[in-house]
Enzyme design. Sequence first.
Site, PDB file in Angstrom:
ATOM      1  N   SER A  69       0.811  -1.213   0.000  1.00 30.78           N
ATOM      2  CA  SER A  69       0.000   0.000   0.000  1.00 30.78           C
ATOM      3  C   SER A  69       0.851   1.272   0.000  1.00 30.78           C
ATOM      4  CB  SER A  69      -0.936  -0.076   1.208  1.00 30.78           C
ATOM      5  OG  SER A  69      -1.825   0.979   1.227  1.00 30.78           O
ATOM      6  N   ASN A 380      -8.612   8.982   6.635  1.00 29.85           N
ATOM      7  CA  ASN A 380      -7.457   8.833   5.746  1.00 29.85           C
ATOM      8  C   ASN A 380      -7.828   8.508   4.293  1.00 29.85           C
ATOM      9  OD1 ASN A 380      -8.082   6.100   5.755  1.00 29.85           O
ATOM     10  ND2 ASN A 380      -6.492   5.540   7.214  1.00 29.85           N
ATOM     11  N   ARG A 506      -4.398   5.085  20.997  1.00 22.18           N
ATOM     12  CA  ARG A 506      -4.548   3.656  20.680  1.00 22.18           C
ATOM     13  C   ARG A 506      -3.225   3.113  20.133  1.00 22.18           C
ATOM     14  NH1 ARG A 506      -4.830   3.649  15.103  1.00 22.18           N
ATOM     15  NH2 ARG A 506      -5.279   1.443  14.914  1.00 22.18           N
ATOM     16  N   SER A 508      -1.100   1.410  17.431  1.00 22.14           N
ATOM     17  CA  SER A 508      -1.205   1.254  15.980  1.00 22.14           C
ATOM     18  C   SER A 508      -1.250  -0.229  15.630  1.00 22.14           C
ATOM     19  CB  SER A 508       0.005   1.908  15.320  1.00 22.14           C
ATOM     20  OG  SER A 508       0.215   1.344  14.050  1.00 22.14           O
ATOM     21  N   THR A 510      -0.307  -1.127  12.575  1.00 29.75           N
ATOM     22  CA  THR A 510       0.638  -1.295  11.463  1.00 29.75           C
ATOM     23  C   THR A 510       2.068  -0.870  11.817  1.00 29.75           C
ATOM     24  OG1 THR A 510       0.207   0.919  10.631  1.00 29.75           O
ATOM     25  CG2 THR A 510      -1.174  -0.825   9.744  1.00 29.75           C
TER      26      THR A 510
HETATM   27  C1  16G Z   1      -4.555  -0.099   7.611  1.00 35.10           C
HETATM   28  C2  16G Z   1      -6.030  -0.200   7.345  1.00 35.10           C
HETATM   29  C3  16G Z   1      -6.712   1.138   7.486  1.00 35.10           C
HETATM   30  C4  16G Z   1      -6.391   1.770   8.812  1.00 35.10           C
HETATM   31  C5  16G Z   1      -4.898   1.787   9.073  1.00 35.10           C
HETATM   32  C6  16G Z   1      -4.646   2.159  10.499  1.00 35.10           C
HETATM   33  C7  16G Z   1      -7.175  -1.595   5.717  1.00 35.10           C
HETATM   34  C8  16G Z   1      -7.300  -1.954   4.271  1.00 35.10           C
HETATM   35  N1  16G Z   1      -6.267  -0.682   5.987  1.00 35.10           N
HETATM   36  O1  16G Z   1      -3.918   0.662   6.631  1.00 35.10           O
HETATM   37  O2  16G Z   1      -8.085   0.937   7.361  1.00 35.10           O
HETATM   38  O3  16G Z   1      -6.864   3.088   8.857  1.00 35.10           O
HETATM   39  O4  16G Z   1      -4.366   0.487   8.880  1.00 35.10           O
HETATM   40  O5  16G Z   1      -3.281   2.126  10.777  1.00 35.10           O
HETATM   41  O6  16G Z   1      -7.850  -2.112   6.573  1.00 35.10           O
HETATM   42  P1  16G Z   1      -2.762   2.203  12.244  1.00 35.10           P
HETATM   43  O7  16G Z   1      -3.352   1.054  13.021  1.00 35.10           O
HETATM   44  O8  16G Z   1      -1.274   2.146  12.133  1.00 35.10           O
HETATM   45  O9  16G Z   1      -3.213   3.519  12.805  1.00 35.10           O
HETATM   46 MG    MG Z   2      -3.847   1.166   0.468  1.00 30.03          MG
END
Ligand code: 16G
Ligand code: MG
Length: 552
Positions: A69, A380, A506, A508, A510
Amino acid sequence: MSNNNSYRTVYAFAREMYPKKKDTYLQYGTAGFRTKATELHHVMYRMGLLAVLRARYKKGVIGVMVTASHNPEADNGVKIIDPRGEMLEEAWESWATKFANVVDEKLEDTINEVIKLFNIDNMNDRVEIVIGKDTRPSSLPLAKAVQDGVLALSGKPIDYGIVTTPQVHYFVVCKNTNRAYGQPTEEGYYRKLINAFLRVRGDKYNKGNYENRLMYDGANGVGAKKVKYLREVLKESLLVEMYNDEIIGSGKLNHLCGADYVKSQQKFPNGVPKEKNTRCCSVDGDADRIVYYYLDDNERFHLLDGDRIATLAASYLKELLQKTGLDLKIGLVQSAYANGASTEYISNKLNISVSCTATGVKHLHRKALTYDIGVYFEANGHGTVVFSNNAKQKLVATARNNSTSADHKEACFKLLDVIDLINETVGDAISDMLLVETILHERGWDVKQWEECYTDLPNKLLKVTVKDRNVVTTTDAERICVTPEGLQDEINTIVSKYKKGRSFVRASGTEDIIRVYAEAATKEDTELLAIEVAQKVYELAGGIGPAPELPN
Ligand code: 16G
Ligand code: MG
């Protein structure tokens, strides 16, 4: 004694071609696995295996998308798409994690565990696995690894080559609905969207203050590649000016451009000419997110993010629904990151029911399905609209009924066209763009008129690095912090000092960090509020590295 099946080729392939390095541990996160591309070969192979098991269990087609992504070009990732186009069911996310991490020698046993637990008795079914990949150079060998995993368990890989994430969701749904949703080809996808777009647009391309010209930032990725084709078909109806379209191997993917850069930096992207008062949009590296923006007369940057798209779409659909004379339930779903001003506008001005879920497309999507017309967007730029079968059936029946008034009929046909130009399976930058352009065109609005609907509260996002992000847990759609104990009380005390203050924290999904969100009546207050809360997180949740500091 074991009556397990033997999957020798699975192990042999793993050992020879995709051996797992000893010391890696990866977790299936909010949107699948994501890390350095060099760490992912065995994971891809194993996701091919898991996809086959899942497809046999669900007795349907499963999708696998190879993409990281909006991450830098050197990263990659993979996500699994369920038969109804949804993200992999959460109960199977832990199986994905287990598959990614077991040693090669345990791979066969893990397969047998899944077969036994889910009573998969059709291990000879030649299930189809739809595979797509983004433009990263690493995606080619990684998608090959997915294919090899599928083949190792005698599944049938269907390689769609370089496509967007939402296209893969669409192909999966087309196949699982026996083509009722559309033709499972790229041509079928474009034809469905574009035919609907052209019908709604009619032959008057400019209307009121709306001009049919749009500057488009393709993030140097698949979103650029795909829109090139779209432009040819749209011809004069919508003039999409393409920027950042250096596609494969330029090393520029998402670099200083794209939806994530524009939204998180609140900045105009590189590579797009700074033309004042012109509507611009940016998509991300797999084209499932979009944001709009423009520069005003003073070259000040204005962002129209997912909240703006949501409000625009919801108000339009509500009006159109009223014109059909049908009684259907419309609702809007946001996450806690939605600007407070947007939530107030939706509830108080649009009188549309609004609900909040945890971050992540899968949560918003699920909630949206509880409405006849469910609009969902994250700030976002991830989001779409879903329509219930009840809504679709009523629209078709009313449109075809001879006793329906001409006005109601026209509105029903139009809404059916609008449904066709929306990719309901998941947020889709290209389809969302066509929807926004359709609404602005119909209203005769320029980008400023769209922005004038409400005024965003100033807001700020901060990151705090902590020893273990799992110490922060939340409830109530992430708006209340449960642990560490006492942190929420501290946040409440801080927030109460600021007019229109709101803040939440919160972990993250990711990145290995805690996110802090703050909004308040003024920019200065917002900065202070964010820092104060970040300091408390640092203090109570085990911050590491330099502590967040108040500006002098
Ligand atoms: C991912 C998610 C997105 C979310 C983001 C939050 C999908 C396809 N993508 O990119 O929806 O806003 O994670 O990221 O589900 P974070 O947990 O690091 O804040
Ligand atoms: Mg994407």
